[in-house]
Scaffold this motif. Structure first.
Motif, PDB file in Angstrom:
ATOM      1  N   TYR A 181       0.843  -1.198   0.000  1.00 19.56           N
ATOM      2  CA  TYR A 181       0.000   0.000   0.000  1.00 19.56           C
ATOM      3  C   TYR A 181       0.880   1.251   0.000  1.00 19.56           C
ATOM      4  N   PRO A 182       1.276   1.717  -1.170  1.00 19.40           N
ATOM      5  CA  PRO A 182       2.110   2.928  -1.260  1.00 19.40           C
ATOM      6  C   PRO A 182       1.474   4.141  -0.575  1.00 19.40           C
ATOM      7  N   THR A 183       0.138   4.147  -0.478  1.00 16.50           N
ATOM      8  CA  THR A 183      -0.527   5.270   0.195  1.00 16.50           C
ATOM      9  C   THR A 183      -0.112   5.348   1.664  1.00 16.50           C
ATOM     10  N   ALA A 184       0.245   4.210   2.259  1.00 13.50           N
ATOM     11  CA  ALA A 184       0.719   4.205   3.643  1.00 13.50           C
ATOM     12  C   ALA A 184       2.067   4.903   3.745  1.00 13.50           C
ATOM     13  N   CYS A 185       2.927   4.675   2.761  1.00 13.73           N
ATOM     14  CA  CYS A 185       4.228   5.349   2.712  1.00 13.73           C
ATOM     15  C   CYS A 185       4.036   6.851   2.530  1.00 13.73           C
ATOM     16  N   ILE A 186       3.079   7.224   1.694  1.00  8.01           N
ATOM     17  CA  ILE A 186       2.795   8.638   1.443  1.00  8.01           C
ATOM     18  C   ILE A 186       2.290   9.308   2.715  1.00  8.01           C
ATOM     19  N   LEU A 187       1.423   8.613   3.468  1.00  5.01           N
ATOM     20  CA  LEU A 187       0.934   9.178   4.725  1.00  5.01           C
ATOM     21  C   LEU A 187       2.094   9.415   5.686  1.00  5.01           C
ATOM     22  N   HIS A 188       2.994   8.451   5.780  1.00  8.58           N
ATOM     23  CA  HIS A 188       4.145   8.608   6.669  1.00  8.58           C
ATOM     24  C   HIS A 188       4.976   9.833   6.284  1.00  8.58           C
TER      25      HIS A 188
END
Length: 204
Positions: A181-188
């Motif tokens: 889930y790249p969106t999790a990396c973006i949130l971080h």
């Protein structure tokens, strides 16, 4: 940027948070969770005890900063076609740090000012009655009211990235989560940018 003076208008931020929340989060349990936040210290609490936004209202202020960055970065990364709905974006960003609710208390410590010891106020992280972790605690709390998608849960769960105590303890799950889930990396990354670019640490 680091030396800029941050002025937090708690009432304005509270109204902005509530407006965004009500406009975008419509699923079952949304009203009840907002009621829970309203009855808690979410809108008055600091974002940390001595790092970023360690001032009254800092937690709501930080959540709004992450929300603004998350929306923009998703739009930029996916060229205007975010894989997340506006509801998911809002829920993930605004609620990623609800684990901090009702955990801080105002205390005093001695600090030398112009050669004299002076008592200055600060926030102590001292009243966690649900020692469930950090990101995983936010997921647990939200899930008691609203059903989360897997992507929403993963993003919130791992928003601390490499600072997560599970990672520091040797867990490799963060890498798998970010690949899936790249969106999790973006949130971080948005959490870090909000912390270090939009907010400041206290002087003392």
């Amino acid at each position: 940027m680091k030396d800029k003076e941050i002025v937090i208008n708690m009432e304005e931020n509270k109204n902005k948070f509530i407006e965004i929340y009500k406009n975008n989060i419509k699923r079952d349990g949304a009203k009840e969770f907002l009621d829970f936040l309203m009855a808690s210290d979410f809108f008055e609490a600091p974002a940390s005890s001595r790092f970023h936004s360690a001032v009254p209202g800092g937690l709501c202020f930080h959540s709004l900063n992450v929300y603004e960055r998350f929306r923009k970065k998703l739009n930029d990364e996916y060229e205007g076609s975010s894989p997340l709905s506006e509801e998911s974006i809002t829920l993930i960003a605004l609620l990623h740090d609800v684990c901090k609710v009702n955990c801080y208390k105002l205390d005093f410590r001695n600090v030398k000012v112009d050669g004299e010891w002076t008592k200055v106020p600060y926030f102590a992280y001292a009243d966690d009655h649900l020692p469930y972790g950090h990101g995983e605690k936010s997921v647990y709390m939200i899930s008691g009211f609203m059903k989360l998608s897997r992507e929403e849960a993963i993003a919130i769960n791992w928003h601390m990235g490499g600072f997560d105590k599970r990672v520091l303890g040797g867990s490799y799950d963060l890498s798998s989560a970010f690949y899936l889930y790249p969106t999790a990396c973006i949130l971080h990354s948005c959490d870090m940018e909000a912390t270090y670019l939009d907010e400041t640490a206290p002087k003392n």
